[in-house]
Design a protein around this motif. Structure first.
Motif, PDB file in Angstrom:
ATOM      1  N   THR A 167     -17.504 -29.620 -14.015  1.00  0.00           N
ATOM      2  CA  THR A 167     -17.115 -30.843 -13.659  1.00  0.00           C
ATOM      3  C   THR A 167     -18.041 -31.508 -12.891  1.00  0.00           C
ATOM      4  OG1 THR A 167     -14.592 -29.992 -13.647  1.00  0.00           O
ATOM      5  CG2 THR A 167     -15.035 -31.997 -12.194  1.00  0.00           C
ATOM      6  N   GLN A 170     -20.999 -33.047 -14.738  1.00  0.00           N
ATOM      7  CA  GLN A 170     -20.240 -34.267 -15.867  1.00  0.00           C
ATOM      8  C   GLN A 170     -20.019 -35.676 -15.077  1.00  0.00           C
ATOM      9  OE1 GLN A 170     -16.615 -33.406 -17.823  1.00  0.00           O
ATOM     10  NE2 GLN A 170     -16.428 -35.463 -18.589  1.00  0.00           N
ATOM     11  N   THR A 171     -19.741 -35.351 -13.723  1.00  0.00           N
ATOM     12  CA  THR A 171     -19.644 -36.655 -12.789  1.00  0.00           C
ATOM     13  C   THR A 171     -20.946 -36.969 -12.438  1.00  0.00           C
ATOM     14  OG1 THR A 171     -17.407 -35.583 -11.978  1.00  0.00           O
ATOM     15  CG2 THR A 171     -18.658 -37.290 -10.511  1.00  0.00           C
TER      16      THR A 171
END
Length: 362
Positions: A167, A170-171
């Protein structure tokens, strides 16, 4: 040192967008070597589309740009953001190599390579990615294509990313790397547009070579840019089946341009039919398709000569010897004739000088 190394990798994520024209990419290949070797610890090559625009090795401790359009080489400046990205990547590559050595019992010289980059189509981001390998074996990969984020590793190697780490990455890619990529690509495209956006017309030819039992017909396109080209060999106006052809790979020409050739082998029977062969090329530099034709003529000129080059030389030598012998014989005959004439004249003079020889017998 890290500053310049990572300046390169920061550029890695850029994909070229060039005024929204076409599809462009920016890729960086980085090699990290651990162990005692004569090679630098880090080595990087920066490619804008298919053109090298920069390079770095850790012995120089600075990134250099490759001059284009007559420009001289100079230091490559990617700004503070680029330096930060490069530093992160170098640190991560060291970390990943150490992890691989510990978990897979790797000793001696170990090489970790990473290909990083991204693409832009008509000015819009398409994807960004990296792919890593240790000692030539796939290790890990990541791709962010605007809608899907995938991370993968070798089947035999344990994945090192948990849900939280995925996560975070990806951010980071969607909010920092990708925008940075687009900005950097635009900058490089503006600087190298004379090279990247140029259009060089191909030179198209049909080449024939006599072989035993027939001939080879080659469709050749050379000295063109960009590398994408559609080359077709036609027989009597119809495309020749690709299974009958050899070649077809686009290769660098050594001068920043490209070449490609397709070859068809035809036997004597096909030559007797006197087909027409046409080499047709479609390219971005051409308004219309370029065509060059050749018609087979089954004759001695299309058969393999029986006389090889050394035998031909021997025949030439023999011919020269015959001509020399004839000339010498002709000269000898001329000398003999002159000698006979001189002897006859001498006899006439002797007869005139001796009165006895002038009296007629009674």
């Amino acid at each position: 040192m890290l500053v310049f190394q990572l300046m390169f990798v920061s550029l890695f994520l850029l994909q070229t967008t060039s005024s929204g024209l076409g599809r462009h990419s920016l890729m960086v290949l980085i090699s990290h070597i651990s162990g005692s070797t004569v090679f630098p610890e880090f080595n990087m090559v920066l490619m804008l589309d298919d053109i090298q625009v920069g390079y770095y090795d850790s012995t120089m401790d600075r990134a250099m740009r490759v001059g284009g359009g007559g420009e001289k080489e100079g230091e490559l400046d990617v700004g503070q953001d680029g330096t930060s990205v490069l530093q992160v990547i170098i640190f991560n590559m060291r970390e990943r190599l150490n992890w691989a050595k510990q978990n897979f019992n790797l000793t001696g010289v170990v090489v970790y390579q990473r290909l990083v980059g991204c693409e832009v189509l008509e000015g819009q981001p398409v994807f960004s990615m990296f792919r890593g390998a240790t000692n030539g074996q796939d290790f890990e990969s990541m791709m962010y294509n605007m809608t899907h984020f995938t991370v993968a590793g070798s089947n035999s190697w344990e994945m090192w990313l948990d849900v939280v780490k995925r996560t975070v990455i990806q951010t980071l890619y969607s909010n920092f790397y990708l925008p940075f990529c687009v900005r950097s690509l635009q900058t490089l495209l503006d600087r190298e547009k004379n090279l990247v956006m140029r259009r060089v017309r191909p030179r198209v030819r049909v080449l024939t070579k006599q072989v035993v039992g027939g001939a080879r017909v080659t469709c050749l396109a050379t000295d063109f840019y960009p590398r994408h080209i559609n080359l077709t060999l036609l027989r009597d106006g119809r495309p020749v089946d690709e299974d009958e052809l050899t070649g077809g790979s686009v290769l660098p020409n050594g001068n920043g341009l490209y070449q490609v050739r397709k070859t068809l082998t035809v036997d004597d029977e096909e030559l007797r039919r006197k087909h027409s062969y046409t080499c047709a090329a479609s390219h971005l530099s051409l308004d219309n398709r370029m065509e060059v034709s050749w018609r087979a003529e089954f004759s001695r000129s299309h058969r393999v000569p029986v006389v090889s080059v050394p035998v031909s030389v021997l025949l030439l030598v023999l011919l020269l010897m015959v001509l020399w012998w004839r000339r010498r014989r002709a000269r000898s005959d001329g000398v003999a004739m002159e000698t006979q004439e001189e002897e006859a004249e001498d006899q006439d003079r002797a007869a005139a000088a001796d009165p006895a020889t002038c009296e007629s017998p009674e």
